[in-house]
Motif scaffolding. Structure first.
Motif, PDB file in Angstrom:
ATOM      1  N   PRO A   2      11.263 143.878 140.966  1.00  0.00           N
ATOM      2  CA  PRO A   2      10.927 143.129 139.751  1.00  0.00           C
ATOM      3  C   PRO A   2      10.685 141.662 140.066  1.00  0.00           C
ATOM      4  N   THR A   3       9.924 141.012 139.191  1.00  0.00           N
ATOM      5  CA  THR A   3       9.760 139.567 139.296  1.00  0.00           C
ATOM      6  C   THR A   3      11.078 138.918 138.927  1.00  0.00           C
ATOM      7  N   ARG A   4      11.670 138.193 139.863  1.00  0.00           N
ATOM      8  CA  ARG A   4      12.969 137.581 139.606  1.00  0.00           C
ATOM      9  C   ARG A   4      12.783 136.269 138.865  1.00  0.00           C
ATOM     10  N   TYR A   5      13.488 136.122 137.771  1.00  0.00           N
ATOM     11  CA  TYR A   5      13.390 134.892 136.983  1.00  0.00           C
ATOM     12  C   TYR A   5      13.913 133.695 137.760  1.00  0.00           C
ATOM     13  N   GLU A   6      13.150 132.608 137.719  1.00  0.00           N
ATOM     14  CA  GLU A   6      13.586 131.310 138.227  1.00  0.00           C
ATOM     15  C   GLU A   6      13.225 130.270 137.178  1.00  0.00           C
ATOM     16  N   PRO A   7      14.186 129.462 136.725  1.00  0.00           N
ATOM     17  CA  PRO A   7      13.878 128.502 135.664  1.00  0.00           C
ATOM     18  C   PRO A   7      12.918 127.412 136.137  1.00  0.00           C
ATOM     19  N   ALA A   8      12.043 126.999 135.216  1.00  0.00           N
ATOM     20  CA  ALA A   8      11.128 125.893 135.491  1.00  0.00           C
ATOM     21  C   ALA A   8      11.099 124.957 134.288  1.00  0.00           C
ATOM     22  N   ILE A   9      12.273 124.699 133.739  1.00  0.00           N
ATOM     23  CA  ILE A   9      12.400 123.848 132.556  1.00  0.00           C
ATOM     24  C   ILE A   9      12.302 122.388 132.973  1.00  0.00           C
ATOM     25  N   ASP A  10      11.369 121.668 132.374  1.00  0.00           N
ATOM     26  CA  ASP A  10      11.268 120.222 132.581  1.00  0.00           C
ATOM     27  C   ASP A  10      12.136 119.556 131.520  1.00  0.00           C
ATOM     28  N   LEU A  11      13.305 119.086 131.919  1.00  0.00           N
ATOM     29  CA  LEU A  11      14.243 118.523 130.943  1.00  0.00           C
ATOM     30  C   LEU A  11      13.696 117.285 130.260  1.00  0.00           C
ATOM     31  N   ASP A  12      12.777 116.591 130.906  1.00  0.00           N
ATOM     32  CA  ASP A  12      12.178 115.410 130.263  1.00  0.00           C
ATOM     33  C   ASP A  12      11.180 115.817 129.187  1.00  0.00           C
ATOM     34  N   ALA A  13      10.695 117.060 129.256  1.00  0.00           N
ATOM     35  CA  ALA A  13       9.663 117.514 128.320  1.00  0.00           C
ATOM     36  C   ALA A  13      10.230 118.257 127.118  1.00  0.00           C
ATOM     37  N   VAL A  14      11.485 118.735 127.225  1.00  0.00           N
ATOM     38  CA  VAL A  14      12.059 119.468 126.102  1.00  0.00           C
ATOM     39  C   VAL A  14      13.045 118.576 125.346  1.00  0.00           C
ATOM     40  N   GLU A  15      13.038 118.716 124.031  1.00  0.00           N
ATOM     41  CA  GLU A  15      13.899 117.900 123.182  1.00  0.00           C
ATOM     42  C   GLU A  15      15.251 118.558 122.943  1.00  0.00           C
ATOM     43  N   ALA A  16      15.310 119.881 123.117  1.00  0.00           N
ATOM     44  CA  ALA A  16      16.541 120.596 122.800  1.00  0.00           C
ATOM     45  C   ALA A  16      16.547 121.923 123.538  1.00  0.00           C
ATOM     46  N   ILE A  17      17.753 122.479 123.702  1.00  0.00           N
ATOM     47  CA  ILE A  17      17.931 123.808 124.286  1.00  0.00           C
ATOM     48  C   ILE A  17      18.744 124.636 123.304  1.00  0.00           C
ATOM     49  N   ASP A  18      18.122 125.656 122.759  1.00  0.00           N
ATOM     50  CA  ASP A  18      18.772 126.578 121.824  1.00  0.00           C
ATOM     51  C   ASP A  18      19.407 127.688 122.645  1.00  0.00           C
ATOM     52  N   VAL A  19      20.736 127.770 122.656  1.00  0.00           N
ATOM     53  CA  VAL A  19      21.415 128.739 123.520  1.00  0.00           C
ATOM     54  C   VAL A  19      21.659 130.078 122.838  1.00  0.00           C
TER      55      VAL A  19
END
Length: 299
Positions: A2-19
């Protein structure tokens, strides 16, 4: 493989993280709950929008808002008799939307060693960052030592465990609540788990009503336990939780909506009414989740 998930979140580009966002349907139209339970939950939340977005649609929703989101389903196949959505497929979908999505998996604790093995595969092979458990819906007591091998494996793997706590809209208003027992989601049961596994990162989901004071005490006492604020509009939070979130627990509480039943827009508008200061607001909306999920590089 399977394609293994790796995060690529740009924290400077997102205003919030909904958990706390639920995947309620897959691309083939299969749902996570049967119709009776879904309708009861929608009625409880007074939700008139009964759409069940797929993972790709969730990604579009959050990308348009410059937000990231943790996505998951709940595997309650043994307790409900309803087949679960595939956590593996959710992880695959999150991998192609890794700029905004963070996958958690789910396993059925009543499956014993099989659940432990699957949790290992979800983390090691698919890259999920945590496991979602719902004691009331899944019909298990989280403090039962029969489930300790699961927690031991997740602690070893460095995965987060997200436990539902408190009231649930699933089964609400149905005869006998469809057999769903609220007491299984008493957060004091999570306190036992946190004490036994001090390196296990635990999130207690929701304000834990009617046990909000207990949840606050646990998050204060146990360094490895946080609270997400999903499932309730903030205007209805118990006053003690608002005080704690804005002050001494400001680094231990996390933004969560309960999408799609509560949208991030609706939650954020209500949160703005609480008068929580800028520092606490920034921590709650993004920084605490980024640190807990290892997105900040350990800063």
């Amino acid at each position: 493989m399977p394609t293994r998930y790796e995060p690529a979140i740009d924290l400077d580009a997102v205003e919030a993280i909904d958990v706390h966002t639920h995947v309620e349907a897959d691309a083939c139209g299969h749902h996570s709950l049967d119709t009776e339970l879904m309708d009861a939950s929608a009625s409880y939340f007074k939700s008139t929008d009964l759409r069940t977005p797929t993972v790709d649609q969730i990604a579009e929703h959050y990308r348009a808002r410059s937000m990231a989101a943790v996505v998951f389903t709940v595997d309650a196949a043994t307790a409900t008799g309803h087949p679960a959505l595939s956590s593996e497929e959710i992880a695959e979908a999150a991998a192609r939307n890794n700029d905004v999505l963070l996958p958690f998996g789910s396993v059925d604790p009543l499956q014993g060693a099989t659940a432990v093995d699957r949790a290992r595969r979800l983390v090691e092979d698919h890259g999920v960052l945590g496991i979602k458990l719902h004691p009331s819906l899944q019909g298990f007591a989280p403090d039962d030592t029969a489930h300790y091998p699961l927690y031991e494996a997740l602690q070893e793997l460095g995965a987060v465990v997200l436990f539902h706590t408190g009231q649930t809209g699933i089964g609400a208003g149905l005869p006998g609540g469809r057999g769903i027992r609220l007491r299984l989601s008493d957060p004091m049961r999570i306190d036992d788990v946190a004490a036994a596994f001090p390196e296990l990162r635990i999130i207690m989901a929701h304000p834990s009503v009617p046990w909000a004071d207990e949840a606050i005490a646990i998050a204060t006492h146990k360094a490895n336990v946080s609270i997400d604020l999903s499932g309730w509009l903030p205007r209805y939070f118990p006053p003690a939780l608002v005080r704690a979130a804005g002050r001494y627990l400001k680094r231990k509480v996390l933004f969560g909506s309960d999408f799609p039943l509560i949208t991030p827009d609706r939650w954020r508008d209500s949160f703005a009414e609480l008068g929580i200061g800028d520092e606490a607001r920034r921590l709650i909306m993004k920084d605490n989740a980024a640190r807990l999920l290892g997105l900040d590089g350990g800063e």
